[in-house]
Design a protein around this motif. Structure first.
Motif, mmCIF file in Angstrom:
data_model
loop_
_atom_site.group_PDB
_atom_site.id
_atom_site.type_symbol
_atom_site.label_atom_id
_atom_site.label_comp_id
_atom_site.label_asym_id
_atom_site.label_seq_id
_atom_site.Cartn_x
_atom_site.Cartn_y
_atom_site.Cartn_z
ATOM 1 N N HIS A 115 6.699 1.183 1.698
ATOM 2 C CA HIS A 115 6.508 0.369 2.903
ATOM 3 C C HIS A 115 7.449 0.794 4.031
ATOM 4 O O HIS A 115 7.029 0.871 5.196
ATOM 5 C CB HIS A 115 6.680 -1.121 2.594
ATOM 6 N N ILE A 116 8.671 1.074 3.692
ATOM 7 C CA ILE A 116 9.628 1.504 4.725
ATOM 8 C C ILE A 116 9.203 2.849 5.285
ATOM 9 O O ILE A 116 9.241 3.075 6.498
ATOM 10 C CB ILE A 116 11.069 1.559 4.159
ATOM 11 N N ARG A 117 8.785 3.740 4.421
ATOM 12 C CA ARG A 117 8.341 5.070 4.875
ATOM 13 C C ARG A 117 7.116 4.954 5.778
ATOM 14 O O ARG A 117 7.057 5.593 6.821
ATOM 15 C CB ARG A 117 8.038 5.926 3.655
ATOM 16 N N SER A 118 6.149 4.131 5.365
ATOM 17 C CA SER A 118 4.950 3.976 6.195
ATOM 18 C C SER A 118 5.316 3.293 7.517
ATOM 19 O O SER A 118 4.755 3.639 8.574
ATOM 20 C CB SER A 118 3.864 3.208 5.456
ATOM 21 N N PHE A 119 6.257 2.369 7.491
ATOM 22 C CA PHE A 119 6.719 1.735 8.721
ATOM 23 C C PHE A 119 7.379 2.760 9.638
ATOM 24 O O PHE A 119 7.145 2.769 10.856
ATOM 25 C CB PHE A 119 7.692 0.594 8.380
ATOM 26 N N MET A 120 8.178 3.643 9.067
ATOM 27 C CA MET A 120 8.863 4.669 9.850
ATOM 28 C C MET A 120 7.842 5.649 10.468
ATOM 29 O O MET A 120 7.973 6.051 11.618
ATOM 30 C CB MET A 120 9.868 5.436 8.979
ATOM 31 N N VAL A 121 6.832 6.003 9.652
ATOM 32 C CA VAL A 121 5.792 6.895 10.168
ATOM 33 C C VAL A 121 5.050 6.214 11.312
ATOM 34 O O VAL A 121 4.732 6.828 12.322
ATOM 35 C CB VAL A 121 4.830 7.307 9.032
ATOM 36 N N TRP A 122 4.799 4.936 11.191
ATOM 37 C CA TRP A 122 4.102 4.178 12.215
ATOM 38 C C TRP A 122 4.971 4.043 13.466
ATOM 39 O O TRP A 122 4.479 4.083 14.592
ATOM 40 C CB TRP A 122 3.740 2.797 11.662
ATOM 41 N N MET A 123 6.289 3.900 13.300
ATOM 42 C CA MET A 123 7.208 3.710 14.421
ATOM 43 C C MET A 123 7.518 5.004 15.165
ATOM 44 O O MET A 123 7.896 4.967 16.340
ATOM 45 C CB MET A 123 8.539 3.107 13.921
ATOM 46 N N MET A 124 7.381 6.162 14.540
ATOM 47 C CA MET A 124 7.737 7.435 15.173
ATOM 48 C C MET A 124 7.024 7.642 16.503
ATOM 49 O O MET A 124 7.674 7.960 17.492
ATOM 50 C CB MET A 124 7.435 8.605 14.228
ATOM 51 N N PRO A 125 5.707 7.478 16.555
ATOM 52 C CA PRO A 125 5.056 7.696 17.850
ATOM 53 C C PRO A 125 5.531 6.699 18.910
ATOM 54 O O PRO A 125 5.685 7.054 20.083
ATOM 55 C CB PRO A 125 3.571 7.510 17.570
ATOM 56 N N LEU A 126 5.818 5.464 18.491
ATOM 57 C CA LEU A 126 6.254 4.462 19.459
ATOM 58 C C LEU A 126 7.641 4.784 20.017
ATOM 59 O O LEU A 126 7.901 4.606 21.213
ATOM 60 C CB LEU A 126 6.262 3.074 18.817
ATOM 61 N N THR A 127 8.542 5.251 19.184
ATOM 62 C CA THR A 127 9.891 5.578 19.657
ATOM 63 C C THR A 127 9.856 6.816 20.545
ATOM 64 O O THR A 127 10.620 6.915 21.500
ATOM 65 C CB THR A 127 10.862 5.798 18.490
#
Length: 184
Positions: free
Chosen positions: A167-179
């Protein structure tokens, strides 16, 4: 001096005096059941005294070297006194056992009664052995159950950690484009 050591020492001295008195009174008793009972009580008392000496020894060895030497010297005296008491109690027990053997040889005790007494003691010993075996089996069963529970708990924890990691990894992958978008 250590208060703990002094407490053990006081207990030992009281116990030693009581054991000496009982030993002296037991020597005056005629051979028989009262003497056997007194001897068994003395043996229990000797075991208690031995335990107190071990406790004093542990306590003395944990103290500073200056105190340690004097306390260990006292302990050697106490051990010597205890060994003398043990020898006296063993003499009492042997005289009782020798008397029983003499009585059996001289015909004062019925051999069938002695044999029945031995069978009874053997049955009691066997029963105690069976009870001990049952307790060991029960302990092993509990240990096995505990091992299974720990194993299941370990698997559950491992799965939870893996789940959190995913879940943390998928959250990080999801957050990368936003950051990246915010930086630009």
């Amino acid at each position: 001096m250590s208060e703990v050591f002094e407490g053990y020492e006081r207990q030992y001295c009281e116990l030693s005096v009581n054991l000496s008195r009982k030993c002296n009174s037991a020597t005056l008793l005629a051979d028989g059941e009262p003497k056997k009972q007194q001897t068994s009580e003395l043996k229990v008392g000797l075991d208690d005294a031995d335990a107190l000496i071990r406790k004093m020894d542990l306590e003395a060895r944990s103290l500073q070297p200056s105190l340690k030497a004097t306390l260990l010297a006292k302990l050697r005296e106490y051990k010597s006194d205890l060994n003398k008491l043990k020898k006296e109690v063993n003499k009492l027990a042997l005289t009782g056992a020798n008397q029983a053997a003499h009585d059996l040889e001289s015909g004062m005790i019925d051999p069938h009664a002695a044999s029945a007494n031995q069978r009874e003691r053997l049955a009691m010993s066997t029963e105690r052995l069976d009870q001990s075996s049952d307790r060991i089996r029960e302990s092993r069963r509990i240990a096995w159950r505990l091992k299974i529970l720990v194993s299941q708990f370990s698997v559950t924890c491992t799965n939870s950690v893996k789940h959190c990691y995913i879940h943390i990894r998928s959250f990080m992958v999801w957050m990368m484009p936003l950051t990246r978008a915010r930086r630009s």
